[in-house]
Write an enzyme that holds these catalytic residues in place. Sequence first.
Site, short mmCIF file in Angstrom:
data_model
loop_
_atom_site.label_atom_id
_atom_site.label_comp_id
_atom_site.label_asym_id
_atom_site.label_seq_id
_atom_site.Cartn_x
_atom_site.Cartn_y
_atom_site.Cartn_z
N ARG A 16 0.83 -1.21 0.00
CA ARG A 16 0.00 0.00 0.00
C ARG A 16 0.86 1.26 0.00
O ARG A 16 0.94 1.98 -0.99
CB ARG A 16 -0.94 0.01 1.22
CG ARG A 16 -2.06 1.06 1.13
CD ARG A 16 -1.66 2.47 1.52
NE ARG A 16 -1.16 2.60 2.87
CZ ARG A 16 -0.76 3.73 3.41
NH1 ARG A 16 -0.76 4.86 2.69
NH2 ARG A 16 -0.29 3.77 4.64
N ASP A 17 1.53 1.52 1.10
CA ASP A 17 2.29 2.77 1.23
C ASP A 17 3.50 2.79 0.31
O ASP A 17 3.95 3.85 -0.12
CB ASP A 17 2.73 2.95 2.69
CG ASP A 17 3.07 4.38 3.01
OD1 ASP A 17 2.86 5.25 2.16
OD2 ASP A 17 3.54 4.63 4.13
N HIS A 208 5.33 4.26 12.63
CA HIS A 208 5.44 4.21 11.17
C HIS A 208 6.46 5.28 10.76
O HIS A 208 6.20 6.48 10.91
CB HIS A 208 4.06 4.50 10.55
CG HIS A 208 4.04 4.52 9.06
ND1 HIS A 208 3.55 3.46 8.31
CD2 HIS A 208 4.42 5.45 8.17
CE1 HIS A 208 3.63 3.75 7.03
NE2 HIS A 208 4.17 4.98 6.91
N HIS A 210 9.29 7.09 8.05
CA HIS A 210 9.87 7.32 6.73
C HIS A 210 11.33 7.71 6.93
O HIS A 210 11.68 8.39 7.90
CB HIS A 210 9.09 8.40 5.98
CG HIS A 210 7.76 7.93 5.48
ND1 HIS A 210 7.45 7.86 4.14
CD2 HIS A 210 6.67 7.46 6.14
CE1 HIS A 210 6.21 7.38 4.00
NE2 HIS A 210 5.73 7.14 5.20
N CYS A 241 4.55 9.98 0.67
CA CYS A 241 3.20 10.53 0.76
C CYS A 241 2.98 11.56 -0.33
O CYS A 241 3.75 12.53 -0.43
CB CYS A 241 2.99 11.17 2.14
SG CYS A 241 1.38 11.98 2.32
N ASN A 250 9.41 4.70 3.00
CA ASN A 250 9.40 4.14 4.33
C ASN A 250 10.77 3.54 4.64
O ASN A 250 11.57 3.27 3.75
CB ASN A 250 8.35 3.03 4.42
CG ASN A 250 6.96 3.51 4.15
OD1 ASN A 250 6.22 3.86 5.05
ND2 ASN A 250 6.58 3.54 2.87
#
Length: 315
Positions: A16-17, A208, A210, A241, A250
């Site tokens: 996803r990310d 989470h 980055h 993002c 990430n």
Amino acid sequence: MQHLPKRVTVTEVGPRDGLQIEDQWIPTEIKVELVNRLSRVGFKTIQVTSFVHPKAVPQLRDAEEVMAKIDRVPGVTYEALVPNLRGMERALAAKVDKVNLMLSVTDSHSLSNANATTAEALKNLEPVARMALDHGIGVVGGMATALGCPFEGFPPPERLFMVVDAYLAMGVREIGVADTAGMANPALVYDRLSRLRDRYPDVHFSLHLHDTRRMATANIIAALEAGVTDFDGAAGGMGGCPYAPGATGNIATEDMVHMFHEMGIETGVDLDALLDVVRWMSTWVPHPLESTLLRAGKSRDVLGRRTSGQVKKIS
């Protein structure tokens, strides 16, 4: 270092990310294969996709098809990001196991990301959380830009408390604290997570990160010292993002797992199998992966080469 855990939990968010920022279309079959390969590496939770509007994140417009085609391995939780009630309805129809609620801690990022202030977005999420909980779906309350916002700087602790209180009122007991723009430093991470855990001892917090400014691994150590043992990562260090200027990928899951293993901390992840997945990813991702382990190999592999005489002395 004291009081380090014997085991941590690593959640893989790459499908996803990691993929959401890619401009070049990644075929649905590749996405499905990625999830299937990651499902057999040892992760307990994989964030598969996002049920946002296709115009907002075109790369994930095949969310339903991906969820329908993946092999569901017993013991693996398949999670999706949801931004609103419509996204929750789609997620339920796709039979997700868990949802991550999309929310920004700062108004500026929230307006950019969700066209609503943080308070307005929280209000909009109330029926979303209720629907998920009523259907027995696990819920994680997202806190994007909690550790740094490219528009407003570093949110004060009181801002984080406001968001957590709102989530608790919805019945949400898992909170994901995110360094969306990769702005955080270890002192800040330790301070904010320590305050959160002291104030909310019954809430489960995850982190989470980055790796925009190459401080993610140091921030993990600070989080461990603060008592957090649940971390997100994206295989290959992919991601970013779309609504956070300058944000890059990430933290690479394989780099994080390698560090944990070298520290004697168990993850349940087969690192060699994960590296095989990352090598396969490098054959179809249209740019170099941000994986130090892919370039340098495991520390113990280097030791093995040296003892076998494959490493030459530099004069």
